[in-house]
Design a protein around this motif. Sequence first.
Motif, mmCIF file in Angstrom:
data_model
loop_
_atom_site.group_PDB
_atom_site.id
_atom_site.type_symbol
_atom_site.label_atom_id
_atom_site.label_comp_id
_atom_site.label_asym_id
_atom_site.label_seq_id
_atom_site.Cartn_x
_atom_site.Cartn_y
_atom_site.Cartn_z
ATOM 1 N N LEU A 88 -2.265 -17.295 -8.217
ATOM 2 C CA LEU A 88 -1.922 -17.664 -6.841
ATOM 3 C C LEU A 88 -2.566 -16.738 -5.805
ATOM 4 O O LEU A 88 -2.147 -16.712 -4.645
ATOM 5 N N SER A 89 -3.548 -15.966 -6.235
ATOM 6 C CA SER A 89 -4.298 -15.046 -5.350
ATOM 7 C C SER A 89 -3.398 -13.961 -4.746
ATOM 8 O O SER A 89 -3.610 -13.527 -3.614
ATOM 9 N N THR A 90 -2.402 -13.544 -5.507
ATOM 10 C CA THR A 90 -1.528 -12.446 -5.099
ATOM 11 C C THR A 90 -1.764 -11.269 -6.036
ATOM 12 O O THR A 90 -1.623 -11.415 -7.262
ATOM 13 N N ASP A 91 -2.138 -10.135 -5.472
ATOM 14 C CA ASP A 91 -2.375 -8.944 -6.288
ATOM 15 C C ASP A 91 -1.042 -8.478 -6.872
ATOM 16 O O ASP A 91 -0.134 -8.099 -6.128
ATOM 17 N N PRO A 92 -0.884 -8.464 -8.203
ATOM 18 C CA PRO A 92 0.412 -8.093 -8.788
ATOM 19 C C PRO A 92 0.789 -6.643 -8.531
ATOM 20 O O PRO A 92 1.977 -6.329 -8.407
ATOM 21 N N VAL A 93 -0.188 -5.744 -8.448
ATOM 22 C CA VAL A 93 0.132 -4.343 -8.152
ATOM 23 C C VAL A 93 0.660 -4.217 -6.730
ATOM 24 O O VAL A 93 1.654 -3.531 -6.471
ATOM 25 N N LYS A 94 0.009 -4.874 -5.787
ATOM 26 C CA LYS A 94 0.462 -4.830 -4.391
ATOM 27 C C LYS A 94 1.844 -5.450 -4.236
ATOM 28 O O LYS A 94 2.673 -4.953 -3.459
ATOM 29 N N TYR A 95 2.112 -6.514 -4.979
ATOM 30 C CA TYR A 95 3.364 -7.241 -4.828
ATOM 31 C C TYR A 95 4.517 -6.602 -5.598
ATOM 32 O O TYR A 95 5.651 -6.526 -5.090
ATOM 33 N N LEU A 96 4.249 -6.107 -6.804
ATOM 34 C CA LEU A 96 5.313 -5.625 -7.680
ATOM 35 C C LEU A 96 5.465 -4.111 -7.695
ATOM 36 O O LEU A 96 6.579 -3.603 -7.846
ATOM 37 N N VAL A 97 4.371 -3.384 -7.565
ATOM 38 C CA VAL A 97 4.392 -1.938 -7.793
ATOM 39 C C VAL A 97 4.505 -1.152 -6.493
ATOM 40 O O VAL A 97 5.379 -0.294 -6.349
ATOM 41 N N THR A 98 3.622 -1.431 -5.537
ATOM 42 C CA THR A 98 3.574 -0.630 -4.310
ATOM 43 C C THR A 98 4.916 -0.602 -3.566
ATOM 44 O O THR A 98 5.369 0.485 -3.172
ATOM 45 N N PRO A 99 5.592 -1.732 -3.341
ATOM 46 C CA PRO A 99 6.888 -1.653 -2.647
ATOM 47 C C PRO A 99 7.926 -0.835 -3.406
ATOM 48 O O PRO A 99 8.717 -0.107 -2.799
ATOM 49 N N ARG A 100 7.927 -0.927 -4.726
ATOM 50 C CA ARG A 100 8.907 -0.170 -5.520
ATOM 51 C C ARG A 100 8.629 1.325 -5.505
ATOM 52 O O ARG A 100 9.551 2.141 -5.416
ATOM 53 N N VAL A 101 7.356 1.690 -5.588
ATOM 54 C CA VAL A 101 6.998 3.110 -5.568
ATOM 55 C C VAL A 101 7.359 3.730 -4.215
ATOM 56 O O VAL A 101 7.924 4.829 -4.145
ATOM 57 N N LEU A 102 7.054 3.035 -3.134
ATOM 58 C CA LEU A 102 7.404 3.542 -1.811
ATOM 59 C C LEU A 102 8.919 3.624 -1.645
ATOM 60 O O LEU A 102 9.441 4.611 -1.091
ATOM 61 N N ALA A 103 9.624 2.627 -2.120
ATOM 62 C CA ALA A 103 11.083 2.641 -2.020
ATOM 63 C C ALA A 103 11.677 3.823 -2.783
ATOM 64 O O ALA A 103 12.602 4.495 -2.297
#
Length: 261
Positions: A137-152
Amino acid sequence: MNWILDAIARVGRAALGACRTAGAVVLFALEAVSHLVRPPFYFRQFGHAFAETAYFSLPVVALTAVFTGMVLALQSYTGFARFNAEGAIASVVVLSVVRELGPVLAGLMVAGRIGAAFAAEIGTMRVTDQIDALTTLSTDPVKYLVTPRVLAGALALPLLVIVADVLGVMGGWLIATLKLGFASGAYLKATMDVLRVADVVSGLVKAAVFGFVITLMGTWCGYTSRGGAQGVGAATTAAVVSSSILVLALDYVITEAFFAR
């Protein structure tokens, strides 16, 4: 002679595997951090991860801090009474909680709860091909799943540590005043006299680093899991163990950086 060579070969393979894994984790972390400055940013994912890490982890962190402060005060009194140094209990409790026990125990509690949860969630998505669907679906899984969690994680754990520090010191104060016979005002004055800004800052820096590492290892172990339900279980265990070990190791490194003379 052959068994010696075989043992050396196994050690070499294990060392190379560890270096390969460490390099892969570092590259994964750099990719996750790089997405912070590249839009879009998924605020809904961040909000969910932040609430999961900060709000829903608060009860276990708070209870751990209170009882740790209470036990620390009681044990300190038992030891210091032998040397007529009971007056140092307030100093020991506040410095131990703020510098070490608050960040470390909060980190270990969050590692057991959030590290495992993130690894299981993302690992399930991996083995059920949902991560591949995101890519489709042209969504980067790292940007969608990892980055928000790491920042949180990096932002939520310092807030939990502030609560843990306050409750840990309060637990020591309760035992000192209600059980050990200390005057409340004198105990609180001794606590504030010994506390320095650097003590609080070091604990919050530790908390931010621990939060980053815990969520990073949780997402990494889930993201790289393989092998169905058994693989998800192994990833969950690996996330908790690796993040807990890193919390303890980084605790020494940061302490050395702040307080080594």
